[in-house]
Scaffold this active site. Sequence first.
Site, PDB file in Angstrom:
ATOM      1  N   CYS A  94      55.503 -41.261   0.509  1.00 58.57           N
ATOM      2  CA  CYS A  94      54.432 -41.234  -0.495  1.00 58.57           C
ATOM      3  C   CYS A  94      54.192 -39.855  -1.105  1.00 58.57           C
ATOM      4  CB  CYS A  94      53.133 -41.757   0.110  1.00 58.57           C
ATOM      5  SG  CYS A  94      53.294 -43.391   0.857  1.00 58.57           S
ATOM      6  N   HIS A 383      49.873 -47.340  -6.599  1.00 60.07           N
ATOM      7  CA  HIS A 383      50.613 -46.341  -5.818  1.00 60.07           C
ATOM      8  C   HIS A 383      52.116 -46.601  -5.828  1.00 60.07           C
ATOM      9  CE1 HIS A 383      51.995 -43.726  -2.736  1.00 60.07           C
ATOM     10  NE2 HIS A 383      51.864 -44.559  -1.703  1.00 60.07           N
ATOM     11  N   CYS A 413      49.160 -38.495   2.631  1.00 58.77           N
ATOM     12  CA  CYS A 413      49.773 -38.962   3.869  1.00 58.77           C
ATOM     13  C   CYS A 413      51.084 -39.654   3.546  1.00 58.77           C
ATOM     14  CB  CYS A 413      48.837 -39.927   4.588  1.00 58.77           C
ATOM     15  SG  CYS A 413      48.427 -41.407   3.622  1.00 58.77           S
TER      16      CYS A 413
END
Length: 426
Positions: A94, A383, A413
């Site tokens: 991510c 996302h 994270c």
Amino acid sequence: MKSPFFQRPVCVIGGLRLPFCRAGSQYSDFGAQELLSENLKELVQKFGLTGERVGEVALGAVFYPPSTWNFARDIVLGSGLDPQSPGVFVQRACATSLDASIDVAHKIASGQIEVGIAGGAESMSNINLFLSEDFSRRFVSMSRAKTLKDKLLTWKGLSLSEIKPHAPAAVEPTSHMSMGEHCEEMAKTWKISREDQDALSLKSHQNGTRAYEKGTYQDLIQPFHGITKDNNLRADTSMEKMAKLKPAFDKTGTGTLTAGNSSPLTDGAATVILASEAWAKSRGITPLAYIRGAETAAIDLKTEGLLMAPAYAVSRLLDKMSMKLQDFDLYEIHEAFAAQVLCTLKAWETPEFCKDKLGKSDVLGSIDRDKLNIAGGSVALGHPFGATGARIVATLGKLLEEKGSGKGLISICTGGGMGTVAVMER
């Protein structure tokens, strides 16, 4: 604020992204490479870089086509940049495009390059499927066989299960659990309530909606395929609507993570331009902001929650920069799940965690929640794994420009029990 990291200041010049779309919706016909190619071409045109050679183009994705051996370089060659612009592939789940931004920043700071581009994309609608390992071994054996008879014999006993396609699993290889399942455990450990998760998620949607209304995203988003706005953003959502959603990862009845307080699987792309002050001055460009420092941390999954690494990374970065958690005007904390954000915030407020895990004599403390993700976060906007970092860098730069001055903290994270964080300032 003088940076202890960089020999030369690193400017955030500007960024651009596609509207983010939920997987299986408007971008279903486009792969990650196509999305990022379109995004980079538009960025190059917008900032007058057509035919220009840049020092580095660092691009990435988490799920990318295995048939493309040089993802970044292929995209650069179709971007309108001078073909002498090199491209490198970056991947840290991510945080992929935040890490790409930091990599480019270090090259600028060292004097290796004057200008670079960082970015990433994801197409969860177009994940390449794989066949079984048994099938792969048969295929290799067939390719090595010398005669037709021997080639045919390699397929003897082939079963349907061997040719059943499989999608790459978004699970942790050490635990065989998804991020959502891990975050459910974190929410239980830190006693994060469903109501608090829903409230943070509602605020994410409200802040995102307000940012669109203010025009914050007007020059940050490139319309594509008839889409002009993130299609996960819900201006009309409410606590009542969120309360009706069922747990998404824990079916025992005790789960608190839902589709409403978790970031959705998303398609999209984002890019950002970074440069030296000399390069910006030569173009008559006033930087949006500066990247002042960065840190990456990893945790032991046997003793810590999967998504808790940013709690450590931020602590270390604050120490290196002689700063306090409360020194920031804006906080961009990636909302993989609302629970993850709340676990991190609670950890910084907990004496035992700060003393035993971070080695602090006191807590890092609380932040002003009104400064958190003020243009919306990943729960609301979406996302695309590879694109979120570049989205945040460009958005935070724009927000600091609108504010006129200030400092911003980025925290992301990642899978694998890692986290990347950065400090920006105007």
